[in-house]
Design a protein around this motif. Structure first.
Motif, PDB file in Angstrom:
ATOM      1  N   ASP A  64      58.125  85.235  47.248  1.00  0.00           N
ATOM      2  CA  ASP A  64      57.108  84.902  48.239  1.00  0.00           C
ATOM      3  C   ASP A  64      55.821  85.618  47.823  1.00  0.00           C
ATOM      4  OD1 ASP A  64      55.471  84.539  50.430  1.00  0.00           O
ATOM      5  OD2 ASP A  64      57.090  84.778  51.891  1.00  0.00           O
ATOM      6  N   LEU A  65      54.882  84.871  47.237  1.00  0.00           N
ATOM      7  CA  LEU A  65      53.671  85.468  46.680  1.00  0.00           C
ATOM      8  C   LEU A  65      52.756  86.046  47.757  1.00  0.00           C
ATOM      9  CD1 LEU A  65      52.853  82.808  43.930  1.00  0.00           C
ATOM     10  CD2 LEU A  65      53.915  85.052  43.635  1.00  0.00           C
ATOM     11  N   ARG A  66      52.923  85.616  49.005  1.00  0.00           N
ATOM     12  CA  ARG A  66      52.080  86.142  50.073  1.00  0.00           C
ATOM     13  C   ARG A  66      52.377  87.616  50.327  1.00  0.00           C
ATOM     14  NH1 ARG A  66      53.761  82.372  54.807  1.00  0.00           N
ATOM     15  NH2 ARG A  66      55.749  82.967  53.826  1.00  0.00           N
ATOM     16  N   ILE A  67      53.660  87.962  50.307  1.00  0.00           N
ATOM     17  CA  ILE A  67      54.044  89.356  50.573  1.00  0.00           C
ATOM     18  C   ILE A  67      54.596  90.035  49.324  1.00  0.00           C
ATOM     19  CG2 ILE A  67      54.489  88.941  53.013  1.00  0.00           C
ATOM     20  CD1 ILE A  67      57.470  88.766  52.354  1.00  0.00           C
ATOM     21  N   ARG A  68      54.609  89.270  48.194  1.00  0.00           N
ATOM     22  CA  ARG A  68      55.109  89.789  46.919  1.00  0.00           C
ATOM     23  C   ARG A  68      56.511  90.389  47.070  1.00  0.00           C
ATOM     24  NH1 ARG A  68      51.385  89.797  42.938  1.00  0.00           N
ATOM     25  NH2 ARG A  68      49.215  89.456  43.529  1.00  0.00           N
ATOM     26  N   LYS A  69      57.388  89.582  47.673  1.00  0.00           N
ATOM     27  CA  LYS A  69      58.762  90.021  47.928  1.00  0.00           C
ATOM     28  C   LYS A  69      59.724  88.877  47.620  1.00  0.00           C
ATOM     29  CE  LYS A  69      60.939  93.599  50.053  1.00  0.00           C
ATOM     30  NZ  LYS A  69      60.714  95.029  49.764  1.00  0.00           N
ATOM     31  N   CYS A  70      60.819  89.203  46.949  1.00  0.00           N
ATOM     32  CA  CYS A  70      61.845  88.200  46.688  1.00  0.00           C
ATOM     33  C   CYS A  70      62.585  87.870  47.978  1.00  0.00           C
ATOM     34  CB  CYS A  70      62.851  88.699  45.652  1.00  0.00           C
ATOM     35  SG  CYS A  70      62.179  89.005  44.011  1.00  0.00           S
ATOM     36  N   GLY A  71      62.956  86.611  48.121  1.00  0.00           N
ATOM     37  CA  GLY A  71      63.737  86.211  49.280  1.00  0.00           C
ATOM     38  C   GLY A  71      65.122  86.830  49.244  1.00  0.00           C
ATOM     39  N   ALA A  72      65.628  87.205  50.396  1.00  0.00           N
ATOM     40  CA  ALA A  72      66.956  87.816  50.460  1.00  0.00           C
ATOM     41  C   ALA A  72      68.058  86.787  50.297  1.00  0.00           C
ATOM     42  CB  ALA A  72      67.132  88.555  51.788  1.00  0.00           C
ATOM     43  N   GLU A  73      67.734  85.525  50.575  1.00  0.00           N
ATOM     44  CA  GLU A  73      68.733  84.468  50.478  1.00  0.00           C
ATOM     45  C   GLU A  73      68.782  83.920  49.048  1.00  0.00           C
ATOM     46  OE1 GLU A  73      69.923  80.235  52.658  1.00  0.00           O
ATOM     47  OE2 GLU A  73      68.285  81.486  53.417  1.00  0.00           O
ATOM     48  N   ARG A  74      69.962  83.845  48.516  1.00  0.00           N
ATOM     49  CA  ARG A  74      70.139  83.328  47.158  1.00  0.00           C
ATOM     50  C   ARG A  74      69.758  81.851  47.091  1.00  0.00           C
ATOM     51  NH1 ARG A  74      76.004  83.022  44.111  1.00  0.00           N
ATOM     52  NH2 ARG A  74      75.309  81.943  42.213  1.00  0.00           N
ATOM     53  N   ALA A  75      69.005  81.471  46.053  1.00  0.00           N
ATOM     54  CA  ALA A  75      68.500  80.105  45.945  1.00  0.00           C
ATOM     55  C   ALA A  75      69.492  79.165  45.266  1.00  0.00           C
ATOM     56  CB  ALA A  75      67.180  80.098  45.173  1.00  0.00           C
ATOM     57  N   ASN A  76      70.342  79.674  44.402  1.00  0.00           N
ATOM     58  CA  ASN A  76      71.397  78.846  43.818  1.00  0.00           C
ATOM     59  C   ASN A  76      72.736  79.276  44.398  1.00  0.00           C
ATOM     60  OD1 ASN A  76      71.579  81.322  42.546  1.00  0.00           O
ATOM     61  ND2 ASN A  76      71.972  80.501  40.515  1.00  0.00           N
ATOM     62  N   ASN A  77      73.826  78.626  43.996  1.00  0.00           N
ATOM     63  CA  ASN A  77      75.137  78.991  44.532  1.00  0.00           C
ATOM     64  C   ASN A  77      76.206  78.907  43.458  1.00  0.00           C
ATOM     65  OD1 ASN A  77      76.021  76.216  44.381  1.00  0.00           O
ATOM     66  ND2 ASN A  77      74.826  75.821  46.238  1.00  0.00           N
ATOM     67  N   ASN A  78      77.427  79.310  43.833  1.00  0.00           N
ATOM     68  CA  ASN A  78      78.521  79.355  42.869  1.00  0.00           C
ATOM     69  C   ASN A  78      78.824  77.995  42.270  1.00  0.00           C
ATOM     70  OD1 ASN A  78      78.869  82.108  43.308  1.00  0.00           O
ATOM     71  ND2 ASN A  78      80.390  81.804  44.903  1.00  0.00           N
ATOM     72  N   LEU A  79      78.754  76.948  43.091  1.00  0.00           N
ATOM     73  CA  LEU A  79      79.060  75.608  42.606  1.00  0.00           C
ATOM     74  C   LEU A  79      78.050  75.159  41.562  1.00  0.00           C
ATOM     75  CD1 LEU A  79      80.573  72.932  42.631  1.00  0.00           C
ATOM     76  CD2 LEU A  79      79.149  72.230  44.565  1.00  0.00           C
ATOM     77  N   GLN A  80      76.779  75.390  41.826  1.00  0.00           N
ATOM     78  CA  GLN A  80      75.751  75.021  40.857  1.00  0.00           C
ATOM     79  C   GLN A  80      76.008  75.687  39.513  1.00  0.00           C
ATOM     80  OE1 GLN A  80      72.080  76.149  42.681  1.00  0.00           O
ATOM     81  NE2 GLN A  80      72.129  74.508  44.201  1.00  0.00           N
ATOM     82  N   LEU A  81      76.349  76.976  39.561  1.00  0.00           N
ATOM     83  CA  LEU A  81      76.613  77.699  38.323  1.00  0.00           C
ATOM     84  C   LEU A  81      77.806  77.116  37.584  1.00  0.00           C
ATOM     85  CD1 LEU A  81      76.031  81.428  39.315  1.00  0.00           C
ATOM     86  CD2 LEU A  81      74.623  80.004  37.852  1.00  0.00           C
ATOM     87  N   GLN A  82      78.866  76.791  38.335  1.00  0.00           N
ATOM     88  CA  GLN A  82      80.049  76.210  37.700  1.00  0.00           C
ATOM     89  C   GLN A  82      79.693  74.897  37.013  1.00  0.00           C
ATOM     90  OE1 GLN A  82      82.931  77.517  37.314  1.00  0.00           O
ATOM     91  NE2 GLN A  82      83.326  78.968  38.940  1.00  0.00           N
ATOM     92  N   LEU A  83      78.932  74.053  37.706  1.00  0.00           N
ATOM     93  CA  LEU A  83      78.564  72.756  37.135  1.00  0.00           C
ATOM     94  C   LEU A  83      77.619  72.926  35.958  1.00  0.00           C
ATOM     95  CD1 LEU A  83      78.062  70.677  40.416  1.00  0.00           C
ATOM     96  CD2 LEU A  83      80.031  70.665  38.876  1.00  0.00           C
ATOM     97  N   GLN A  84      76.647  73.822  36.096  1.00  0.00           N
ATOM     98  CA  GLN A  84      75.683  74.039  35.019  1.00  0.00           C
ATOM     99  C   GLN A  84      76.368  74.562  33.767  1.00  0.00           C
ATOM    100  OE1 GLN A  84      72.793  76.662  36.739  1.00  0.00           O
ATOM    101  NE2 GLN A  84      71.870  75.062  38.013  1.00  0.00           N
ATOM    102  N   LYS A  85      77.255  75.543  33.945  1.00  0.00           N
ATOM    103  CA  LYS A  85      77.948  76.099  32.787  1.00  0.00           C
ATOM    104  C   LYS A  85      78.897  75.076  32.181  1.00  0.00           C
ATOM    105  CE  LYS A  85      76.026  80.127  33.156  1.00  0.00           C
ATOM    106  NZ  LYS A  85      76.583  81.460  33.117  1.00  0.00           N
ATOM    107  N   ALA A  86      79.476  74.245  33.032  1.00  0.00           N
ATOM    108  CA  ALA A  86      80.447  73.262  32.543  1.00  0.00           C
ATOM    109  C   ALA A  86      79.778  72.230  31.638  1.00  0.00           C
ATOM    110  CB  ALA A  86      81.127  72.562  33.704  1.00  0.00           C
ATOM    111  N   VAL A  87      78.550  71.853  31.944  1.00  0.00           N
ATOM    112  CA  VAL A  87      77.867  70.824  31.136  1.00  0.00           C
ATOM    113  C   VAL A  87      76.817  71.451  30.224  1.00  0.00           C
ATOM    114  CG1 VAL A  87      78.268  69.012  32.806  1.00  0.00           C
ATOM    115  CG2 VAL A  87      76.181  70.361  32.969  1.00  0.00           C
ATOM    116  N   HIS A  88      76.845  72.793  30.094  1.00  0.00           N
ATOM    117  CA  HIS A  88      75.952  73.517  29.184  1.00  0.00           C
ATOM    118  C   HIS A  88      74.486  73.296  29.517  1.00  0.00           C
ATOM    119  CE1 HIS A  88      79.442  74.399  26.731  1.00  0.00           C
ATOM    120  NE2 HIS A  88      79.742  73.121  26.746  1.00  0.00           N
ATOM    121  N   GLU A  89      74.158  73.321  30.815  1.00  0.00           N
ATOM    122  CA  GLU A  89      72.757  73.223  31.200  1.00  0.00           C
ATOM    123  C   GLU A  89      72.177  74.622  31.278  1.00  0.00           C
ATOM    124  OE1 GLU A  89      73.138  69.267  34.042  1.00  0.00           O
ATOM    125  OE2 GLU A  89      72.518  71.192  34.872  1.00  0.00           O
ATOM    126  N   CYS A  90      71.172  74.876  30.480  1.00  0.00           N
ATOM    127  CA  CYS A  90      70.594  76.215  30.452  1.00  0.00           C
ATOM    128  C   CYS A  90      69.386  76.338  31.384  1.00  0.00           C
ATOM    129  CB  CYS A  90      70.158  76.555  29.025  1.00  0.00           C
ATOM    130  SG  CYS A  90      71.546  76.616  27.876  1.00  0.00           S
TER     131      CYS A  90
END
Length: 397
Positions: free
Chosen positions: A326-352
Motif C-alpha cells: 500500500d503505497l499510501r502508507i508504505r506498508k505491506c498488506g497483512a493478507e496474503r495475495a496468493n494461496n496454496n492452490l495457486q502455488l501448487q498449480l503454478q509449480k505443476a505447470v512450471h509457471e515462474c
C-alpha cells in the motif's frame, strides 16, 4: 628531434611504471581473491554432510545422555542397546541436521535444528528451583507461551498432549530440558501437534534430547518424470501405462486434498511458503505428506510476517508467499495475495511469473475455478480407471 626522443622515452617510462603498477594490482587482487575463495571453500567444506561429522554429533548426544543432561524415549536404543543405528547424513545446512538411521530394522529420519544440545536456549526455571517442585500448571503455561511464540497460536492445555511429558521420572530435570530444546524447533511442534489431526504431515516416532525421529518416506524430485519415484515408494514395478496413470491420478488427488485440508480443516489456515518437490513425499498408499515445514505458517503468524514496511510490491515477497504494498502508507498488506492452490498449480505447470496487481482478483477467481475443475477431471479419470479394473468408486474428498 631530441625533444621528440625525450618525450618518447618519458612516455615509455610512464607506461612501464603504469604497467608494473597494474601487474602488481592484478597480482594482489589474485592473492586476495584466492584467499577469499579459500576461506569460502573452507566454510563450505566444513558445512558438508559427512559421516565423520554425523558420528561425532551423535557421540556428543550420547555423552550428554550418559551425563544426565538430556533424555528421551529413543536415547537408550541409540546410545546403549544399539537398536537405533546411523546409516547416512542426508542434509546439513547452518546447523540443521537430517540423518537417516535404522530403528529396529525400519528406516527413520533423525532431525534437529542445531547440532549441539547446549546451543539451545536453556529454561531459566531449571536453574532457579528444583524442577520436581515446579507446579505442572506453571510448566504447561510455559509450553503454551512457547508455542504461541513459535506458531502465533493460543492453544488449550488439552491440546498440549503430544508436546508434554506428564510422567515424572528420576530424570525429570533432563526431561524438561530436552522438551524445551524440542519446543524451540518449529517443525517438531507442527508434526507433533498435527499428527493426530492430519494424514498429510510426518509422524513423530520419538526423541533423544534435541533430536527427534520421524518416519522415512520417499521424497519428491523435480527431475523425476512423475515427481515421486513410484517404484521406490510402493515397491511395485509398473508394467502397464494404466496402473502408472492411476497412481499419478491418486497422487494428484492427494495433493488437492492436502491443499483443501490445510486451508479449511484447522482453526486457522496453514500457509505453505516453500512449495517444491523435495519438501513433499508419498506413503505406500500414495498419500502426499509435507516433510519440510520450515516455511509453513498459520494465519496469525503469516500476517505478522507479511505486514512489513515497503516501497514496492517486491518488498512484500516472502519466499513463495506475498502480499501487496500500500503505497499510501508504505506498508505491506497483512493478507496474503496468493494461496496454496495457486502455488501448487503454478509449480505443476512450471509457471515462474507471478500475477501483477491488476490481474490479482481475476487470478484468484481462476485459481478457485481451477481447483474444482482440476479435481473433477482427476476424479473422472480415477473412476474410468476403477471401472476398467472392476473396482468400486471411492470418494477422496
Amino acid at each position: 628531434m631530441r625533444g621528440l626522443l625525450g618525450f618518447q622515452r618519458l612516455r615509455l617510462k610512464v607506461w612501464g611504471r603504469c604497467t608494473l603498477l597494474l601487474v602488481l594490482c592484478w597480482a594482489a587482487g589474485c592473492l586476495l581473491g584466492s584467499a577469499f575463495l579459500f576461506l569460502v571453500h573452507r566454510s563450505l567444506f566444513s558445512e558438508r554432510c559427512t559421516d565423520e561429522k554425523s558420528h561425532r554429533i551423535l557421540a556428543r548426544l550420547c555423552l550428554d545422555y550418559s551425563k544426565g543432561a538430556l533424555t528421551g524415549d529413543l536415547c537408550e536404543d541409540l546410545c546403549v542397546a544399539q537398536k537405533l543405528v546411523y546409516k547416512q547424513c542426508l542434509y546439513y545446512d547452518r546447523g540443521k541436521k537430517v540423518i537417516q538411521a535404522d530403528w529396529k530394522g525400519q528406516p527413520v529420519i533423525l532431525k534437529s535444528k542445531k547440532e549441539i544440545f547446549s546451543s539451545y536456549q536453556r529454561l531459566r526455571l531449571l536453574d532457579e528451583m528444583e524442577t520436581q517442585d515446579v507446579p505442572e500448571t506453571e510448566l504447561l503455561l510455559m509450553v503454551a507461551l512457547e508455542v504461541k511464540n513459535v506458531l502465533g497460536l493460543e492453544l488449550s492445555n488439552t491440546t498440549m498432549g503430544p508436546l508434554w511429558t506428564r510422567k515424572r521420572s528420576l530424570h525429570w530435570k533432563a526431561q524438561v530440558a530436552s522438551m524445551w530444546s524440542l519446543l524451540q524447533q518449529e517443525e517438531y511442534i507442527y508434526f507433533s501437534l498435527l499428527q493426530d489431526f492430519s494424514k498429510h504431515v510426518l509422524r513423530v516416532i520419538g526423541s533423544c534430547g534435541h533430536f527427534y525421529a520421524v518416519e522415512y518416506l520417499t521424497a519428491g524430485n523435480a527431475w523425476h518424470k512423475t515427481i515421486f519415484p513410484l517404484e521406490d515408494a510402493i515397491g511395485l514395478s509398473f508394467t502397464g501405462t494404466k496402473s502408472k496413470v492411476k497412481a499419478i491420478t491418486d497422487i494428484a488427488l492427494s495433493f488437492l486434498d492436502m491443499v483443501n485440508h490445510f486451508d479449511n480443516d484447522f482453526s486457522h489456515r496453514l500457509h505453505l511458503c516453500d512449495i517444491k518437490p523435495e519438501n513433499f513425499a508419498i506413503r505406500n498408499d500414495l498419500t502426499v505428506v509435507a516433510i519440510d515445514v520450515d516455511m509453513a505458517f498459520f494465519e496469525p503468524k503469516m500476517r505478522d510476517i507479511l505486514e512489513q514496511n515497503c516501497t514496492e510490491d517486491e518488498d512484500c515477497n516472502f519466499f513463495d508467499c506475498f502480499s501487496k504494498c500500500d503505497l499510501r502508507i508504505r506498508k505491506c498488506g497483512a493478507e496474503r495475495a496468493n494461496n496454496n492452490l495457486q502455488l501448487q498449480l503454478q509449480k505443476a505447470v512450471h509457471e515462474c511469473a507471478k500475477p501483477g496487481p491488476k490481474d490479482l482478483t481475476q487470478h484468484q477467481q481462476m485459481s478457485l475455478h481451477s481447483l474444482s475443475e482440476l479435481y473433477h477431471l482427476l476424479q473422472a479419470s480415477q473412476r474410468e480407471l476403477q471401472k476398467a479394473d472392476g473396482l468400486p468408486g471411492e470418494n477422496h474428498w
